[in-house]
Design an enzyme around this catalytic site. Sequence first.
Site, short mmCIF file in Angstrom:
data_model
loop_
_atom_site.label_atom_id
_atom_site.label_comp_id
_atom_site.label_asym_id
_atom_site.label_seq_id
_atom_site.Cartn_x
_atom_site.Cartn_y
_atom_site.Cartn_z
N PHE A 7 14.57 -7.14 27.63
CA PHE A 7 13.40 -7.57 27.37
C PHE A 7 12.46 -6.46 26.89
CE2 PHE A 7 15.07 -11.11 29.42
CZ PHE A 7 15.20 -10.96 30.55
N TRP B 169 7.53 -13.44 27.16
CA TRP B 169 7.54 -12.08 27.04
C TRP B 169 9.09 -11.49 27.31
CZ3 TRP B 169 8.91 -8.50 30.73
CH2 TRP B 169 9.01 -7.29 30.50
N HIS B 170 9.70 -12.51 28.34
CA HIS B 170 11.00 -12.26 28.63
C HIS B 170 12.11 -12.61 27.93
CE1 HIS B 170 9.25 -11.87 32.68
NE2 HIS B 170 10.37 -11.33 33.08
N GLY B 171 11.60 -13.40 26.65
CA GLY B 171 12.61 -13.83 25.69
C GLY B 171 12.32 -14.85 24.85
#
Lengths: 393, 490
Positions: free
Chosen positions: B490, B335-337
């Site tokens: 994000f 989800w962060h990247g």
Amino acid sequence: MKIITAALFSLTAAFLTTYIILNLENQYFDPYKTEKEQYSSIGKTGENRIFLVGSSHVGRLNATFIQNYLLNHGKNYEVFNLAVAGDKPSLQLLSLKNEILLKPVLVVYGISFRDFESTQQNTSSISSFQTFSTVNSPLPDLHDLFVTSLYPITLNENFPSFENPQFLTLIAIDTLVEKPFPVSVQTLLTVWNMRADLQQVFPEVKNGNLDNLKKWAINYGWNETSLLYPLTPSNKIPYYQKSLIQTLNGITQNHTPFFKYQPAMMRIKNSTELNTMMENPDLRFKGFNSIDLEKNENALEQIVGGLSSNNVKVILFTTPQSKAYLDAISPKDKEILNSIVQKMHGKFGIETILLQDKYKNLNVWSDPSHMSTNSTISIYNEDIANAILKELG
Amino acid sequence: MLFNTPDFVIFFITVIGVLVLFKNRRFQHVFILIASYFFFYYSSNYLITLLIYTTIWDFYFGNAIWNTSSKGKKKILLVISLAGNLGILGFFKYADFTISQINALSNSLGLSSQIPFLNLALPIGISFYTFHSITYTVGIYRQQFPPAKSFTEYAIFVAFFPQLVAGPILRAKDFLPQLREKISDFETGTRLRQILIDHSNLKIGITMMAIGFFKKMFFADNIAPMVKDVFSSPVGLESFTIIMGAISFGIQIYCDFSGYTDIALGAATIMGFKIPINFNRPYFATSPSEFWRRWHISLSSWLKEYLYVGLGGNRKSKTRTILNIFIVMFLGGLWHGASWNFVLWGLLHGSYLTIQKFFFKKIMPSSVKSFFSNRIGLVISIFITQYFVFLAWIPFRVKNINDLLYSMEKYIVIDFKTETTYHFILSHKFSISLVLIFIVMIIISYKKDVTAEKISNYRIRYWAVLLIAIVCMILLFYNGNPESFIYFQF
């Protein structure tokens, strides 16, 4: 009402306090003082001067090599590489007066995409991704409109303190903290004798007056056992610079006061390494936006115009870039840079050279946008030297 | 629009000014929505269409789910809604990453064909507003609350500007009632709530925003250059330099993100809205699970409620529970990247949680457990936990695989060399000083339990002096370049 008043009062008091403190420091720590010293020291050299100016892309040029090349072709000139890392026309403009006063015969100015690129930071350098480009959007850019309306304030010369308050504050703190002198006088003198750039800036040392040299050594954290010998100070670079002795391929660079050479610059990277490096968004071209493009283009025009009107010859060239770097730039953006150069040629009749593509496929790069300073690579220096010879006639 | 720019200050003062001047409830609500869209458009331009699409999509599906009596049909509608939301998120965020992995696989198999990249722009905040929307449709499906009474209300929930681009992730069931007048502590009416700027909210809000700006602009932005110097090219650096870099990055990201959250909370508080806190002194966590109850609380609770529980949580077998933990942390990292280094970060935390849950709790003797319950034991637990937390920050920060492996090796296997570390410290005195000052400040604030609410209770003259000091410190050390917030990406 009390709270709003208190908050407004606090903000106003804080701004005023900061402004006063920074301007007080300005009087004692004139950020332009050391630059004036450096320029005045150049003025004490001979009269036939050629300046290379620009950013780190120009910094990779070897002033001593070019000087010797000219001499071998019957031209006796002193070549100074006044490149500054991160330079762009709007910053170079601040040094124009100093440069004109020194009456160089020729100024060779290298520009690149980076000189005009957008300074808006919507991304962090931590991960790579692409945000939208204002250049590609058909809708109005509100941020651009806001910044344009602030232009008269931000370009006002009366607010130099707020360009980089951190720099002034740190200088002030450093001078308040009394440091014991870190090296013996003998060591200091030995290094002074080795360094022509220090001799130019601190000629009084010859008469036994070491005070200014000591103060400067303290500021730069000199240490007797350390290998870190600082360069002659430059206020253009808003952080302390500490580097190895300024040599390039074994030759002491006493004509490159504002740019530091590092061993890493001598490395030559292959195309795979360069492409890997291009995954880092910090190394990529960030695109143009109307504000920064216009600001720097205007500044470039003032620089070229100012030099030309003071009978200083100018060669304007686009600095070389690697294929990896150029492949990430759109044809439209490449055309913008070319058109800026053509405009200068058309308006001022100056010699212009487009070098951005010339070496892109060669194995000469230490990073995607900087040529290696390795002694086996002379093509960049030779091409610039030949251009100088042609201009001098 | 970055919070730490004059643009936002002018925007926010204008919004508050208009809300104070115009008391009509409907006008106020519509104005907040327009202001939120303006805020988003300012930095995202045409990508606002995605935000509007998400809003319309979930508003329609929320109503459809509520109005359907058949459970099967409700489920289908929910699945379609989720597919629409996650599809957009997946496409914009992961399409090029997927292509790069396919191309890498093709290369390794000796195939010459390469899929061209789409070079998509990443819409700022998409991960956040997508998750907001999901809480709405899932909440309606679970019959936790009825759909929003109007499109405007729902649109405000999705686009509310303080938290729009970097959280905290709001829950519809907590936020939507705040748009209506309160009848009692547990009941809201049908009338729109008038937005009043009252004194206590104003003082707390300004305090929170000031603290947020201080964390971000004084600490995070001034530590960032040193972190960049360490991790832009870490190969060759000594262990102590790498460790210093990891700790500094941990502090940088905490100050950056919690600073942003404080500004968002403060702005919402001034307008009379309550949004959840996102951080609760995470670097005092005594275990990995406690860390996740203190760090990015809105995300970890979202993942727990909507993913972990949905997968079965810890209600199934031990193996299944471990798998669920890893799936959640894998997706949390992703989800962060769109990058394997974020996945590695997530998996590291997954392994920490698993080891804590299944091994320490089960095999640790009771005498050892009781030791860790006392004061000295708690301090040791904090140090051990944070050692692993800061280790996990390395893959979060370093993308290049060679640099990452080198850095992690140097962090774990200490070489005890100090030569270049000493020079590194000398050339980064300012940033190192800030790291030390920060550590001292959080220890003091922890021991004295200093919070924004307590600071806002100071007498007005002392409160004003504190504000002056905070703003002066920010201005005196501002280096001229506003850095964006890390979690914007994000």
